[in-house]
Design a protein around this motif. Structure first.
Motif, PDB file in Angstrom:
ATOM      1  N   GLU A 161       0.810  -1.222   0.000  1.00 15.20           N
ATOM      2  CA  GLU A 161       0.000   0.000   0.000  1.00 15.20           C
ATOM      3  C   GLU A 161       0.847   1.277   0.000  1.00 15.20           C
ATOM      4  OE1 GLU A 161      -3.687   0.181   0.026  1.00 15.20           O
ATOM      5  OE2 GLU A 161      -3.005  -1.704  -0.880  1.00 15.20           O
ATOM      6  N   ASN A 162       2.166   1.110  -0.133  1.00 15.24           N
ATOM      7  CA  ASN A 162       3.096   2.254  -0.143  1.00 15.24           C
ATOM      8  C   ASN A 162       2.976   3.101   1.122  1.00 15.24           C
ATOM      9  OD1 ASN A 162       4.246   1.758  -2.784  1.00 15.24           O
ATOM     10  ND2 ASN A 162       2.298   2.463  -3.650  1.00 15.24           N
ATOM     11  N   ILE A 163       2.835   2.432   2.247  1.00 14.33           N
ATOM     12  CA  ILE A 163       2.772   3.125   3.541  1.00 14.33           C
ATOM     13  C   ILE A 163       4.183   3.178   4.115  1.00 14.33           C
ATOM     14  CG2 ILE A 163       1.859   3.055   5.887  1.00 14.33           C
ATOM     15  CD1 ILE A 163      -0.498   1.409   4.778  1.00 14.33           C
ATOM     16  N   SER A 164       4.704   4.369   4.324  1.00 15.87           N
ATOM     17  CA  SER A 164       6.043   4.514   4.898  1.00 15.87           C
ATOM     18  C   SER A 164       5.994   5.427   6.117  1.00 15.87           C
ATOM     19  CB  SER A 164       7.013   5.078   3.861  1.00 15.87           C
ATOM     20  OG  SER A 164       6.607   6.356   3.426  1.00 15.87           O
ATOM     21  N   ASN A 165       6.843   5.091   7.088  1.00 14.75           N
ATOM     22  CA  ASN A 165       6.970   5.891   8.310  1.00 14.75           C
ATOM     23  C   ASN A 165       5.616   6.200   8.953  1.00 14.75           C
ATOM     24  OD1 ASN A 165       8.702   7.126  10.158  1.00 14.75           O
ATOM     25  ND2 ASN A 165       8.454   9.134   9.216  1.00 14.75           N
ATOM     26  N   PRO A 166       4.782   5.183   9.183  1.00 18.57           N
ATOM     27  CA  PRO A 166       3.444   5.443   9.727  1.00 18.57           C
ATOM     28  C   PRO A 166       3.448   5.678  11.235  1.00 18.57           C
ATOM     29  CG  PRO A 166       3.778   3.094   9.551  1.00 18.57           C
ATOM     30  CD  PRO A 166       5.026   3.747   8.986  1.00 18.57           C
ATOM     31  N   VAL A 167       2.359   6.224  11.731  1.00 19.75           N
ATOM     32  CA  VAL A 167       2.041   6.151  13.149  1.00 19.75           C
ATOM     33  C   VAL A 167       1.425   4.771  13.363  1.00 19.75           C
ATOM     34  CG1 VAL A 167       0.639   7.062  15.036  1.00 19.75           C
ATOM     35  CG2 VAL A 167       1.609   8.625  13.334  1.00 19.75           C
ATOM     36  N   LEU A 168       1.870   4.071  14.391  1.00 17.01           N
ATOM     37  CA  LEU A 168       1.292   2.763  14.724  1.00 17.01           C
ATOM     38  C   LEU A 168       0.574   2.859  16.051  1.00 17.01           C
ATOM     39  CD1 LEU A 168       4.025   0.037  14.014  1.00 17.01           C
ATOM     40  CD2 LEU A 168       2.133   0.736  12.539  1.00 17.01           C
ATOM     41  N   LEU A 169      -0.645   2.302  16.111  1.00 14.71           N
ATOM     42  CA  LEU A 169      -1.366   2.187  17.382  1.00 14.71           C
ATOM     43  C   LEU A 169      -1.829   0.753  17.539  1.00 14.71           C
ATOM     44  CD1 LEU A 169      -3.953   4.562  18.997  1.00 14.71           C
ATOM     45  CD2 LEU A 169      -4.446   2.119  18.836  1.00 14.71           C
ATOM     46  N   GLY A 170      -1.460   0.141  18.646  1.00 11.36           N
ATOM     47  CA  GLY A 170      -1.874  -1.235  18.889  1.00 11.36           C
ATOM     48  C   GLY A 170      -2.462  -1.411  20.272  1.00 11.36           C
ATOM     49  N   GLY A 197      -0.570  -4.389  20.212  1.00  8.99           N
ATOM     50  CA  GLY A 197       0.628  -3.776  20.766  1.00  8.99           C
ATOM     51  C   GLY A 197       1.858  -4.650  20.563  1.00  8.99           C
ATOM     52  N   ARG A 198       1.680  -5.958  20.636  1.00 10.46           N
ATOM     53  CA  ARG A 198       2.797  -6.882  20.370  1.00 10.46           C
ATOM     54  C   ARG A 198       3.360  -6.641  18.965  1.00 10.46           C
ATOM     55  NH1 ARG A 198       3.523 -11.390  23.637  1.00 10.46           N
ATOM     56  NH2 ARG A 198       1.868 -11.872  25.127  1.00 10.46           N
ATOM     57  N   LEU A 202       0.926   2.518  22.319  1.00 13.62           N
ATOM     58  CA  LEU A 202       0.625   1.207  22.884  1.00 13.62           C
ATOM     59  C   LEU A 202      -0.485   1.363  23.920  1.00 13.62           C
ATOM     60  CD1 LEU A 202       4.294  -0.081  23.349  1.00 13.62           C
ATOM     61  CD2 LEU A 202       2.715  -0.590  21.465  1.00 13.62           C
ATOM     62  N   VAL A 203      -1.605   0.717  23.661  1.00 13.70           N
ATOM     63  CA  VAL A 203      -2.784   0.853  24.525  1.00 13.70           C
ATOM     64  C   VAL A 203      -3.020  -0.474  25.257  1.00 13.70           C
ATOM     65  CG1 VAL A 203      -5.236   1.421  24.616  1.00 13.70           C
ATOM     66  CG2 VAL A 203      -3.784   2.473  22.864  1.00 13.70           C
TER      67      VAL A 203
END
Length: 253
Positions: free
Chosen positions: A83-92, A97-98, A114-115
Motif C-alpha cells: 500500500e506504499n505506507i512509509s513511516n506510519p504512526v502505529l497504534l496497537g 501492541g505486540r 501502545l494501549v
C-alpha cells in the motif's frame, strides 16, 4: 472505505478513512477493526487511517499455519509495502501492541502508541505450573486408557472448560496461535524502538497490568506512560473522552 487484498493467499480486510500522514490501528485478540472504531474516529481527523482486521479475525482469513508475533509483523510489513505506507504512526491495543513493538523495533515509524499492550511474559505462580504439569499427566493417562483419538477429544473438551474465554471462542488454528503468542516475551526489542512512544493504560487492567506499562516505559527510550484511574483493559472504551484528548494531543505534537 472498506477494502481487502490478498497477501500470501490470505484475504486481508481493512478500513481506510481520513487524510494526512499514514496511521495503522491494530486491534487486540478476539476483536476486529470495529472494536477500535472510536479510536479511528479520533485519528482520522488528522491522519489517513488504516484500521485492520488481523488474519484470523473479523473479515480476514485465518493463517494457514501456526503463526507467532513475528509472522503477524511480517504480514503487516508486506501490507505496508503493497500500500506504499512509509513511516506510519502505529497504534496497537493488547495483542496489536505486540505487533507494534516488533514492527517499530525494525522499521521506521513516526510515532508508536501502545494501549494496554501485551508483550511482557507474565510471571507465573507455582499453582500455574502445577496446573500445567497435572494437565500433561492426565493427557498421557487418557491416551493409555482411551486411545489416541478419544484422548484427543477429551483433552480438547478439558481445554475449553479450563481455558480463557479467548481460548474457548477460538478455532483450533487460532487456539494454537494464541498458545504461541502469549508466551513470547518482547522486552529485548523495546530498547530498539527509536520513535516517540505513548503508552496508555487502565490502572485496573488485569489482562496486561499497569506494571507492564511501567516496565515498557522504562525500556523504550522515548516512552511516556499515561494511566487512567478506574479503567480496565479497554481503557479507550472505559474513558473515551480522556483517551481522545490524550491521543489528539500526541498526534498533533
Amino acid at each position: 472505505m472498506s477494502d481487502s487484498l490478498e497477501i500470501d493467499g490470505i484475504k486481508f480486510h481493512y478500513e481506510v478513512s481520513g487524510k494526512g500522514a499514514p496511521m495503522i490501528i491494530m486491534h487486540g485478540w478476539g476483536c476486529d477493526s470495529s472494536t477500535v472504531s472510536s479510536i479511528t474516529r479520533v485519528a482520522e481527523k488528522t491522519h489517513r487511517v488504516y484500521t485492520i482486521d488481523f488474519p484470523g479475525f473479523g473479515k480476514s482469513d485465518e493463517p494457514q499455519s501456526v503463526w507467532g508475533v513475528d509472522d503477524y509483523t511480517k504480514f503487516l510489513e508486506k501490507f505496508s509495502k503493497q500500500e506504499n505506507i512509509s513511516n506510519p504512526v502505529l497504534l496497537g491495543h493488547s495483542f496489536g501492541g505486540r505487533v507494534g513493538i516488533v514492527y517499530a523495533s525494525r522499521n521506521e515509524v513516526s510515532k508508536l502508541i501502545l494501549v494496554d499492550a501485551a508483550g511482557i511474559k507474565p510471571k507465573r505462580k507455582i499453582s500455574y505450573y502445577l496446573k500445567v504439569y497435572s494437565f500433561k499427566a492426565s493427557k498421557f493417562i487418557m491416551k493409555v486408557l482411551y486411545g489416541q483419538e478419544e484422548a484427543k477429544r477429551r483433552t480438547e473438551e478439558a481445554r475449553k472448560k479450563s481455558g480463557s474465554s479467548d481460548y474457548r471462542n477460538a478455532s483450533p488454528m487460532m487456539r494454537a496461535i494464541l498458545s504461541k503468542v502469549v508466551n513470547e516475551d518482547l522486552k529485548h526489542l523495546m530498547p530498539l524502538i527509536k520513535a516517540p512512544t505513548l503508552l496508555i493504560w487502565g490502572e485496573n487492567d488485569t489482562a496486561t497490568p499497569l506494571a507492564d506499562g511501567k516496565m515498557m516505559e522504562s525500556l523504550i527510550p522515548e516512552g511516556a506512560l499515561v494511566s487512567f484511574p478506574g479503567c480496565g483493559h479497554y481503557s479507550f472504551l472505559d474513558n473515551p473522552r480522556q483517551f481522545a484528548a490524550v491521543l489528539e494531543s500526541f498526534l498533533k505534537s
